[in-house]
Structures are given as C-alpha cells and as structure tokens.
Scaffold this motif. Sequence first.
Motif, short mmCIF file in Angstrom:
data_model
loop_
_atom_site.label_atom_id
_atom_site.label_comp_id
_atom_site.label_asym_id
_atom_site.label_seq_id
_atom_site.Cartn_x
_atom_site.Cartn_y
_atom_site.Cartn_z
N LEU A 1 0.75 -1.24 -0.03
CA LEU A 1 -0.07 0.01 0.02
C LEU A 1 0.87 1.20 0.05
O LEU A 1 0.48 2.38 -0.33
CB LEU A 1 -0.94 0.07 1.27
N GLU A 2 2.10 1.12 0.55
CA GLU A 2 2.64 2.27 0.75
C GLU A 2 2.88 3.20 -0.28
O GLU A 2 2.82 4.31 -0.26
CB GLU A 2 4.21 2.10 1.57
N GLY A 3 3.34 2.62 -1.50
CA GLY A 3 3.84 3.48 -2.77
C GLY A 3 2.63 4.09 -3.66
O GLY A 3 2.97 4.70 -4.47
N VAL A 4 1.47 3.20 -3.15
CA VAL A 4 0.19 3.52 -4.31
C VAL A 4 -0.72 4.39 -3.54
O VAL A 4 -1.87 3.80 -3.64
CB VAL A 4 -0.07 2.43 -4.86
N ARG A 5 -0.56 5.37 -2.78
CA ARG A 5 -1.48 5.80 -1.66
C ARG A 5 -3.00 6.12 -2.44
O ARG A 5 -3.79 5.51 -1.78
CB ARG A 5 -1.07 7.31 -1.51
N ASP A 6 -2.89 6.96 -3.50
CA ASP A 6 -4.08 7.30 -4.11
C ASP A 6 -4.76 6.32 -4.95
O ASP A 6 -5.72 6.14 -5.47
CB ASP A 6 -4.30 8.70 -4.65
N GLU A 7 -3.72 5.57 -5.84
CA GLU A 7 -4.45 4.78 -6.73
C GLU A 7 -4.93 3.27 -6.33
O GLU A 7 -6.06 3.07 -7.08
CB GLU A 7 -3.10 4.25 -7.70
N LEU A 8 -4.55 2.75 -5.52
CA LEU A 8 -5.21 1.61 -5.07
C LEU A 8 -5.37 1.22 -3.50
O LEU A 8 -5.33 0.35 -2.92
CB LEU A 8 -4.36 0.28 -5.57
N PRO A 9 -6.11 2.21 -3.02
CA PRO A 9 -6.40 2.17 -1.37
C PRO A 9 -7.00 1.04 -0.92
O PRO A 9 -6.53 0.28 0.03
CB PRO A 9 -7.14 3.44 -1.16
N HIS A 10 -8.03 0.51 -1.39
CA HIS A 10 -8.60 -0.62 -1.19
C HIS A 10 -8.54 -1.69 -1.95
O HIS A 10 -9.18 -2.93 -1.55
CB HIS A 10 -10.34 -0.42 -1.17
N SER A 11 -7.88 -1.98 -3.23
CA SER A 11 -7.84 -3.01 -4.09
C SER A 11 -6.82 -3.97 -4.09
O SER A 11 -6.86 -4.90 -4.77
CB SER A 11 -7.68 -2.09 -5.43
N ILE A 12 -6.02 -3.83 -2.97
CA ILE A 12 -5.17 -4.77 -2.79
C ILE A 12 -5.64 -5.90 -1.63
O ILE A 12 -6.04 -5.50 -0.40
CB ILE A 12 -3.73 -4.52 -2.26
N ALA A 13 -5.52 -7.31 -1.93
CA ALA A 13 -5.88 -8.23 -1.00
C ALA A 13 -4.36 -9.24 -1.08
O ALA A 13 -3.92 -9.38 -2.22
CB ALA A 13 -7.09 -9.06 -1.15
N VAL A 14 -4.03 -9.51 0.17
CA VAL A 14 -2.93 -10.68 0.23
C VAL A 14 -3.35 -12.12 0.80
O VAL A 14 -3.79 -11.94 1.92
CB VAL A 14 -1.47 -9.97 0.94
N VAL A 15 -3.02 -13.07 0.06
CA VAL A 15 -3.32 -14.28 0.72
C VAL A 15 -1.80 -15.13 0.68
O VAL A 15 -1.08 -15.33 -0.34
CB VAL A 15 -4.19 -15.24 -0.13
N VAL A 16 -1.44 -15.82 1.83
CA VAL A 16 -0.17 -16.35 2.02
C VAL A 16 -0.61 -17.69 1.76
O VAL A 16 -1.46 -18.49 2.37
CB VAL A 16 0.32 -16.37 3.64
#
Length: 314
Positions: free
Chosen positions: A215-230
């Motif tokens: 999330l750190e470098g994509v402040r405004d572009e992808l605030p909620h669009s990232i999900a991570v699954v281990v």
Amino acid sequence: MSARTPSAAGPTHRSGFACFVGRPNAGKSTLTNALVGQKVAITSNRPQTTRHTVRGIVHRPEAQLVLVDTPGLHKPRTLLGERLNDVVRSTWAEVDVIGFCLPADQKLGPGDTFIARELAGVRKTPKVAVVTKTDLVDSKTLAHQLLAVDKLGRDLGFEWAEIVPVSAVAGEQVGLLADLLVPLLPEGPALYPEGDLTDEPEQIMVAELIREAALEGVRDELPHSIAVVVEEMLPREGRPADRPLLDIHANLYIERPSQKGIIIGPKGARLKEVGVKSRHQIEALLGTPVFLDLHVKVAKDWQRDPKQLRKLGF
C-alpha cells in the motif's frame, strides 16, 4: 462500573476485552501497537487499512487487557464495506469496554457523530473517549476538542466513562489510558499465556505486513484494491538447525489488469521493494530468516463479488 474492593486473599486480577472504534485513520492501530509495545496491527496513512480483528494483549501484574482492533466504521459503498461494518457492530456487543478514538487535529464531523450515535445504542458497555494525535496540536486546540467530545456524548444522551488525550507516536499518556481501562474490566484470571502478544494466526499477520508494504507507494491509486493471501509457509528442507530458512509464497490480488503495472513497477522494481520491506518486518515478527516469493494476480472486482470475498478471507 465501580472497581470492586480486593479480597483479603490479595489484590483482584482483572481481565477482559477492549476495542477501539473511530472513523478510518483515527489512530486506532497505532494506539494498539503503542499499548502492546510491539507491532501487531498494520498502520498506514490510507484509511480502511485494518480488515482483520487483531487482538493485542497487554500484560500487567494485576490485569490482562485484550485489545480488539476493528475496521473503521464508515458508510459502506461495497459488499466488503458492509461486511466490515457488521464485524464492527458484532465486536461492540462482545467487549467489556469501548474506546472511541477521535483525532485532536480534526474538528468533529458527521463521521464521528454517526459512530457516536451508534455507540449510544450500546447501553451496557462503558465508553471511553480517546483523543488521539495530541502531538499535532497546541494546548488551546486540545482543550477545545476535549470540550467538544464531552458535549458530543451529552447531546446523544450518554456520559463517557473517561475522556483521555493521548499521543501514541510520542508515547504520551498511553500508560495512563491502560490504567483507566483496567478498572472497567471484570474480575477474572488471565485469558492468554504470559508473553503472548496477539492470537492472530501468523499467516494472517504475514499477509497484513505484505499488504502494508504494498500500500505504501500507491497511496491514491489502489487504497482498497489490494488483498494478500499467504498460500504457503514452510521451513526449507535440508537446512542445518542453526541456519533455518522459511519459504513464504504469497499472492497479491488486485481488481483490474491495469493495476498490475502499478504494483509491479518499471522492470519489477516496485514489487521487489515491497518484497524487501515486508521481508524485514516478517523476519522481525517471526524471528527467523525468510525467503519471500510474491506474485501479483487479478481477481476481477473482488470487493463486490461474494465468492471472491470468501476466497480472500472476508
């Protein structure tokens, strides 16, 4: 709730659950980390970063305070938003005390009133107003905010059990907040073993650290669009006992193919940076060297799709 007098057998031990609520980005996760003394909740200056209920555990000789960190309550625009709000409300019904976080540097707004009105409906649970980020304002601004917070409760027909100004970043009054929360807990033995800081499964904490770095470098572009699954966490076979290595394979899911380039960056530089940053945090958390393998995948419009939400753990 009045503190009960200790019995002749010795001082009373108290244990119970507290949760911090507040609009997104009110300082809830930073406060949880400051109280526990270690990073257990992910923080970022993007609203809506916390999705899982992370319990931080504060151990004291006379008490154990278990902190439940909930997502920020907000007016939902997606199915994910509705589910996050349901998580918040069900948590409120189960805890012994609620801390409402209100940043000192922002005037009370409709979002705060919306939450306070919801809190007014939770009759039996004591409510503590926590005025956060006091390091960002002068004493006059802080005094105005404390009065406004007091009035907010009175206008809605309830009284705060306490109103406490704190700065989690500067470490000011964090201990005092714990002192004030403990007497509001019921008497009882410790709920978790000494030394435990959270009951969050390691895999979820690892996924959250990767997501925080992403999330750190994509402040405004992808605030909620990232999900991570281990997908996998396994010790590397054939390593000597004094040189272990943990292999972690994780997928970062985004909603649209066009977002893939943003996450990966030119020649893969951004993804590499995410890997390096989160690997350091994961190694600190788990206390072991880690090989981190990250892949970016598209899960089309996952925030609106019940099937995808289930698959991604919501």
